[in-house]
Design an enzyme around this catalytic site. Structure first.
Site, PDB file in Angstrom:
ATOM      1  N   THR A 146      34.887  18.716  -3.842  1.00  0.00           N
ATOM      2  CA  THR A 146      36.749  18.852  -4.335  1.00  0.00           C
ATOM      3  C   THR A 146      37.251  19.146  -5.520  1.00  0.00           C
ATOM      4  O   THR A 146      37.107  19.968  -6.664  1.00  0.00           O
ATOM      5  CB  THR A 146      37.313  18.328  -3.424  1.00  0.00           C
ATOM      6  N   LYS A 168      30.215  12.977  -2.311  1.00  0.00           N
ATOM      7  CA  LYS A 168      30.756  13.914  -2.794  1.00  0.00           C
ATOM      8  C   LYS A 168      32.100  12.703  -3.170  1.00  0.00           C
ATOM      9  O   LYS A 168      32.362  12.071  -2.199  1.00  0.00           O
ATOM     10  CB  LYS A 168      31.218  15.477  -2.194  1.00  0.00           C
ATOM     11  N   THR A 179      36.447   7.708  -0.366  1.00  0.00           N
ATOM     12  CA  THR A 179      37.038   9.075   0.163  1.00  0.00           C
ATOM     13  C   THR A 179      35.579   9.334  -0.960  1.00  0.00           C
ATOM     14  O   THR A 179      35.578  10.256  -1.338  1.00  0.00           O
ATOM     15  CB  THR A 179      38.419   9.733  -0.734  1.00  0.00           C
ATOM     16  N   GLU A 259      38.775  10.346 -10.677  1.00  0.00           N
ATOM     17  CA  GLU A 259      39.577  11.940 -11.274  1.00  0.00           C
ATOM     18  C   GLU A 259      40.228  11.473 -12.916  1.00  0.00           C
ATOM     19  O   GLU A 259      41.123  10.378 -12.777  1.00  0.00           O
ATOM     20  CB  GLU A 259      40.772  12.056 -10.189  1.00  0.00           C
ATOM     21  N   ASN A 378      47.013  13.583  -9.215  1.00  0.00           N
ATOM     22  CA  ASN A 378      47.002  13.456  -8.026  1.00  0.00           C
ATOM     23  C   ASN A 378      49.053  14.115  -8.484  1.00  0.00           C
ATOM     24  O   ASN A 378      49.230  14.334  -6.698  1.00  0.00           O
ATOM     25  CB  ASN A 378      47.001  12.092  -7.806  1.00  0.00           C
ATOM     26  N   SER A 383      49.899  21.415  -5.393  1.00  0.00           N
ATOM     27  CA  SER A 383      50.923  22.512  -5.810  1.00  0.00           C
ATOM     28  C   SER A 383      50.335  23.224  -6.116  1.00  0.00           C
ATOM     29  O   SER A 383      50.637  24.084  -6.863  1.00  0.00           O
ATOM     30  CB  SER A 383      52.201  21.987  -5.527  1.00  0.00           C
TER      31      SER A 383
END
Length: 383
Positions: A146, A168, A179, A259, A378, A383
């Site tokens: 992702t 992942k 996650t 991230e 994040n 969006s």
């Protein structure tokens, strides 16, 4: 070849249009036997996605013959229709592979509340089935990404048998599990009961000790399948050691791709009264935004470490704690020691050692720094 390195497994990964980028987003891993023993662990989050709810029932008999995974949508909080989508995808895999739907683990990852296109998934199962190959591990690993920037894969070789894995995950890396979606395969002969013991031992000291941002996912799944195709039955201790190596490798790969992170931080608590104390202390520091921001700023602010230690129930004397950062003991006996300017935080890897002087137990918790890039990614995720 990751999950298709061990004998008895085929896999595929393809783009079926779930991602707007056009990248691969659907994967299938199939155990061709001759045995189909399996074990799984899932998120302990009480708010669970439909695929987790389905798969928790699938794994109860210790038999899993296929795992199907999609990225691009978590299928979480999508109502009865979302669960029905999971069920029908499993049915379709079973129909094409020639197995029961109740032997198919389903995994999804992506945005919560997003309704996946059921027909696209069902048609995609046909695409994957047609592409199943002993060389398909790389494609499958890419298809489950992702926000990951690279795929995560590993192979560990045993004595006449092997273990392969893919994972992942790049955010919400918090314990129980992180996650993550993880598929692990082995051609060793390992009964389901022993697989369960080995998997829980391995995840306890790997995935469960990742704590990137203190946020726990709704979709976490780790499944291991044993084909028995090598004909070799390793000892439980040898298999557990190899499986732990696989899980730790994948966990560190997840951390390295966290991230927006600039630093990978290993927090080791030593001389604790119990291992649980050591984990609690490490996790407290790992969840301190003040500490993580300091590391991002290359500031060896050991006071923020002690402040976090003090919030725990671990056994220690607050007036007698030692802290080292990258090998420099900046704090001794809860007072300033070596010059903090000696701590070089320019490299990506950072170590923190906390000496509680209360016993002989120790544990390491892994985290990363808090960066501008993490906040940006994040803040704009949906969006």
């Amino acid at each position: 070849m990751s999950v298709t390195h061990p004998a008895g497994f085929v896999a595929a990964g393809a783009a079926i249009g779930l991602k707007s980028t056009g990248k691969k987003d659907f994967a299938l891993v199939v155990n061709q036997g001759p045995t189909y023993d399996s074990a799984s662990v899932f998120t302990s989050n009480r708010c669970k996605a439909n695929p987790v709810l389905w798969s928790e029932q699938v794994v109860k008999d210790g038999v899993v013959r296929a795992v199907v995974l999609n990225s691009g949508g978590a299928n979480c909080y999508t109502g009865p229709e979302g669960f029905q989508t999971t069920h029908q995808v499993a049915e379709k895999v079973g129909e094409l592979v020639g197995i029961a739907a109740g032997d198919v683990v389903v995994c999804s990852t992506g945005l919560i509340g997003l309704v996946n296109d059921r027909q696209r998934l069902l048609d995609g199962v046909g695409v994957l089935h047609a592409q199943l190959s002993a060389d398909g591990g790389n494609d499958a690993a890419e298809a489950i990404m992702t926000t990951d920037t690279v795929s995560k894969q590993v192979v560990v070789q045993g004595d006449g048998w092997s273990i392969g894995g893919m994972a992942k995950g790049a955010g919400m890396l918090a314990p129980a599990l992180a996650t993550m979606l993880v598929v692990i395969t082995t051609d060793a002969v390992v009964p389901a009961g022993e697989l369960d013991v080995a998997l829980r031992a391995a995840t306890r000291v790997s995935f469960d000790r990742l704590d990137s941002d203190g946020c726990q996912s709704t979709n976490d799944t780790v499944t291991v399948m044993a084909s028995g195709a090598s004909g070799v039955t390793p000892s439980l201790s040898a298999f557990t050691a190899a499986l732990t190596e696989v899980c730790r490798s994948l966990a560190i790969q997840l951390l390295a791709d966290a991230e927006g992170a600039d630093h990978e931080i290993a927090i080791t608590t030593v001389n604790a009264a119990t291992e649980d104390d050591a984990v609690e202390v490490g996790r407290s520091v790992a969840r301190s935004n003040l500490f993580k921001a300091a590391v991002f700023g290359k500031d060896p602010n050991w006071g923020r470490v002690l402040a976090s230690v003090g919030t725990t129930q671990a056994v220690f004397d607050p007036a007698d704690l030692d802290v080292a950062m990258n090998g420099v003991w900046v704090c001794r006996n809860s007072t300033p020691a070596e010059d903090p300017s000696l701590v070089d935080l320019s490299d990506r890897k950072v170590t923190v050692t906390i000496d509680l002087k209360s016993g002989d137990a120790e544990a390491t918790v892994w985290t990363n720094d808090l960066t501008h890039a993490y906040v940006h990614e994040n803040s704009a995720y949906s969006s």
